[in-house]
Design a protein around this motif. Structure first.
Motif, PDB file in Angstrom:
ATOM      1  N   ARG A 193       0.824  -1.196   0.000  1.00 26.66           N
ATOM      2  CA  ARG A 193       0.000   0.000   0.000  1.00 26.66           C
ATOM      3  C   ARG A 193       0.868   1.260   0.000  1.00 26.66           C
ATOM      4  O   ARG A 193       0.569   2.243  -0.666  1.00 26.66           O
ATOM      5  N   LEU A 194       1.991   1.213   0.747  1.00 25.44           N
ATOM      6  CA  LEU A 194       2.888   2.365   0.765  1.00 25.44           C
ATOM      7  C   LEU A 194       3.467   2.640  -0.615  1.00 25.44           C
ATOM      8  O   LEU A 194       3.589   3.780  -1.043  1.00 25.44           O
ATOM      9  N   LYS A 195       3.814   1.582  -1.342  1.00 24.20           N
ATOM     10  CA  LYS A 195       4.335   1.764  -2.691  1.00 24.20           C
ATOM     11  C   LYS A 195       3.291   2.401  -3.596  1.00 24.20           C
ATOM     12  O   LYS A 195       3.573   3.287  -4.387  1.00 24.20           O
ATOM     13  N   THR A 196       2.048   1.931  -3.457  1.00 25.45           N
ATOM     14  CA  THR A 196       0.968   2.479  -4.272  1.00 25.45           C
ATOM     15  C   THR A 196       0.720   3.938  -3.931  1.00 25.45           C
ATOM     16  O   THR A 196       0.516   4.766  -4.809  1.00 25.45           O
ATOM     17  N   GLU A 197       0.766   4.252  -2.625  1.00 27.31           N
ATOM     18  CA  GLU A 197       0.507   5.632  -2.215  1.00 27.31           C
ATOM     19  C   GLU A 197       1.573   6.581  -2.746  1.00 27.31           C
ATOM     20  O   GLU A 197       1.289   7.723  -3.083  1.00 27.31           O
ATOM     21  N   ASN A 198       2.840   6.113  -2.824  1.00 29.03           N
ATOM     22  CA  ASN A 198       3.896   6.960  -3.368  1.00 29.03           C
ATOM     23  C   ASN A 198       3.593   7.349  -4.802  1.00 29.03           C
ATOM     24  O   ASN A 198       3.843   8.478  -5.224  1.00 29.03           O
ATOM     25  N   ILE A 199       3.062   6.407  -5.574  1.00 30.82           N
ATOM     26  CA  ILE A 199       2.687   6.702  -6.955  1.00 30.82           C
ATOM     27  C   ILE A 199       1.499   7.642  -6.977  1.00 30.82           C
ATOM     28  O   ILE A 199       1.445   8.605  -7.743  1.00 30.82           O
ATOM     29  N   LYS A 200       0.535   7.415  -6.100  1.00 30.64           N
ATOM     30  CA  LYS A 200      -0.681   8.215  -6.098  1.00 30.64           C
ATOM     31  C   LYS A 200      -0.426   9.653  -5.661  1.00 30.64           C
ATOM     32  O   LYS A 200      -1.242  10.530  -5.932  1.00 30.64           O
ATOM     33  N   GLU A 201       0.693   9.896  -4.978  1.00 32.81           N
ATOM     34  CA  GLU A 201       1.007  11.261  -4.563  1.00 32.81           C
ATOM     35  C   GLU A 201       1.463  12.121  -5.733  1.00 32.81           C
ATOM     36  O   GLU A 201       1.479  13.339  -5.643  1.00 32.81           O
ATOM     37  N   LYS A 202       1.841  11.459  -6.839  1.00 34.78           N
ATOM     38  CA  LYS A 202       2.426  12.204  -7.953  1.00 34.78           C
ATOM     39  C   LYS A 202       1.361  12.585  -8.970  1.00 34.78           C
ATOM     40  O   LYS A 202       0.410  11.851  -9.214  1.00 34.78           O
ATOM     41  N   SER A 203       1.565  13.730  -9.583  1.00 32.00           N
ATOM     42  CA  SER A 203       0.660  14.213 -10.624  1.00 32.00           C
ATOM     43  C   SER A 203       0.956  13.508 -11.931  1.00 32.00           C
ATOM     44  O   SER A 203       2.018  12.884 -12.101  1.00 32.00           O
ATOM     45  N   PRO A 204       0.034  13.591 -12.927  1.00 33.66           N
ATOM     46  CA  PRO A 204       0.302  13.005 -14.245  1.00 33.66           C
ATOM     47  C   PRO A 204       1.580  13.531 -14.884  1.00 33.66           C
ATOM     48  O   PRO A 204       2.325  12.782 -15.505  1.00 33.66           O
ATOM     49  N   ILE A 205       1.856  14.838 -14.701  1.00 33.00           N
ATOM     50  CA  ILE A 205       3.080  15.415 -15.260  1.00 33.00           C
ATOM     51  C   ILE A 205       4.312  14.771 -14.621  1.00 33.00           C
ATOM     52  O   ILE A 205       5.262  14.378 -15.302  1.00 33.00           O
ATOM     53  N   ALA A 206       4.300  14.652 -13.292  1.00 29.79           N
ATOM     54  CA  ALA A 206       5.449  14.076 -12.589  1.00 29.79           C
ATOM     55  C   ALA A 206       5.661  12.619 -12.982  1.00 29.79           C
ATOM     56  O   ALA A 206       6.805  12.165 -13.161  1.00 29.79           O
ATOM     57  N   LEU A 207       4.575  11.850 -13.120  1.00 35.35           N
ATOM     58  CA  LEU A 207       4.691  10.451 -13.535  1.00 35.35           C
ATOM     59  C   LEU A 207       5.279  10.344 -14.936  1.00 35.35           C
ATOM     60  O   LEU A 207       6.100   9.466 -15.215  1.00 35.35           O
ATOM     61  N   THR A 208       4.856  11.256 -15.823  1.00 37.73           N
ATOM     62  CA  THR A 208       5.380  11.250 -17.186  1.00 37.73           C
ATOM     63  C   THR A 208       6.869  11.583 -17.189  1.00 37.73           C
ATOM     64  O   THR A 208       7.656  10.970 -17.921  1.00 37.73           O
TER      65      THR A 208
END
Length: 383
Positions: free
Chosen positions: A328-343
């Protein structure tokens, strides 16, 4: 005036594939009952009436029936705006005629500067807008973000203040310092992030939409109503409801609502889950997240569980090689990021280079296009 403040209905939203329309109809009826009990003078809906910019026929039918019942049958004046999930153009269909029945629906930035006056109160209905809308309206090419545009918007609104009246702002954006949940679409390209709360000080009350928790923000004069239903597991412990606001004094109180089906987390063994003594003590109709304590492989696991629990939203192992908490912590780290940051992260991983300014601009333009066409619900929604 006494006003009921609600928002983020997200009509048509699904929870891990489960249709929530019956749950939404049930909760909207509760809100109507509260409005009648409190004898409110108006109902404010601060955006995200729909979950998608192109809603299903069933979703449109539920919203139309609700608005007609509240406004035409019960006689409540309605003040509503479009949110980032709504299509401003589609939602505004019929708006010029709605005004004749005291249903005021604003979906364009330009409409925010003409107050709706009722009794002792001026209401300013500021819908979700994008930086380009502000650039065009103010004829200022330097307005590239909502943070840059909002001071001009608020200043323009304040120019029409009647000092003898109370002033209520209805809007749909993110105020710096607020806290989020997994069910909210993270949008930075639309400028929903980081509006300074000091900009709101001139208003007696600010009725906000976008964030799904009523405690996401605690300014003296501003609140998010939160969504009336729990739309993700991260909201399982939240209290849902509506605010009742006295515009003359600025005082507000929260009225709770009770869902048709709760979201609940269970941690136990597979044998316990199938034990009548265990499941007879809980509401098996709830939306369930199950943390399974077994380590062994269980054949036909989901089919067996669904015979007893019809609304399972997820099953995780509590004691696997990777614990549920770690996952869940790994998933939350991804969810904290915006679409721009993920890209940007993806581009760096693949090419070992950072995005150029022009490439970032292309990505922002592409994300804006996707959001306008309803793709956000498929691409960026956090479940």
């Amino acid at each position: 005036m006494k006003v009921l403040h609600t928002a983020d209905w997200h009509i048509g939203k699904k929870l891990h594939g489960y249709d929530l329309l019956p749950d939404q109809a049930y909760i909207l009826d509760q809100i109507k009952k509260i409005a009648k009990e409190e004898a409110v003078d108006a109902i404010v809906i601060a955006g995200d009436l729909y979950d998608r910019s192109v809603p299903s026929e069933e979703s449109v039918r539920l919203l139309n029936q609700t608005i007609a019942d509240w406004n035409l049958h019960e006689g409540f004046p309605l003040l509503a705006i479009s949110g980032n999930h709504d299509s401003a153009t589609r939602l505004a269909t019929g708006a010029p005629w709605f005004n004749q029945a005291n249903f005021h629906l604003h979906t364009r930035l330009a409409e925010a500067f003409t107050p709706i006056e009722m009794a002792d109160t001026q209401f300013y209905l500021l819908p979700y807008f994008e930086p380009v809308d502000a650039r065009i309206y103010f004829e200022d090419p330097e307005l590239r973000t909502i943070q840059q545009a909002m001071p001009k918007v608020i200043q323009k609104i304040e120019e029409s203040f009647d000092p003898a009246k109370s002033h209520v702002l209805v809007s749909h954006f993110f105020v710096a310092g607020s806290s989020k949940t997994d069910s909210e679409t993270k949008i930075e390209v639309g400028g929903l992030d980081g509006i300074n709360g000091t900009l709101l000080e001139a208003f007696d009350y600010v009725a906000l939409g976008h964030l799904h928790g009523k405690d996401a923000l605690k300014l003296a004069n501003a609140r998010y109503s939160g969504s009336p239903l729990k739309y993700s597991l991260s909201e399982k412990d939240q209290t849902k409801g509506v605010w009742i606001v006295e515009t003359e004094t600025g005082e507000f109180t929260f009225r709770e609502v009770t869902p048709l089906h709760e979201i609940q987390e269970l941690q136990t063994s597979f044998a316990s889950l199938l034990d009548p003594t265990f499941y007879s003590a809980i509401d098996r109709e709830n939306y369930l997240s199950i943390l399974l304590e077994d380590r062994a492989v269980i054949p036909n696991l989901m089919n067996q569980l669904r015979q007893v629990y019809p609304r399972i939203i997820q099953v995780e192992r509590a004691n696997g090689f990777e614990t549920a908490v770690e996952a869940r912590l790994k998933t939350e780290n991804i969810k904290e990021k915006s679409p721009i940051a993920l890209t940007e992260d993806f581009f760096m991983d693949v090419s070992q280079n950072e995005l150029t300014t022009l490439q970032k601009q292309w990505i922002e333009e592409g994300l804006h296009t996707i959001l306008k066409e309803g793709g956000a619900s498929e691409c960026f929604r956090r479940k």
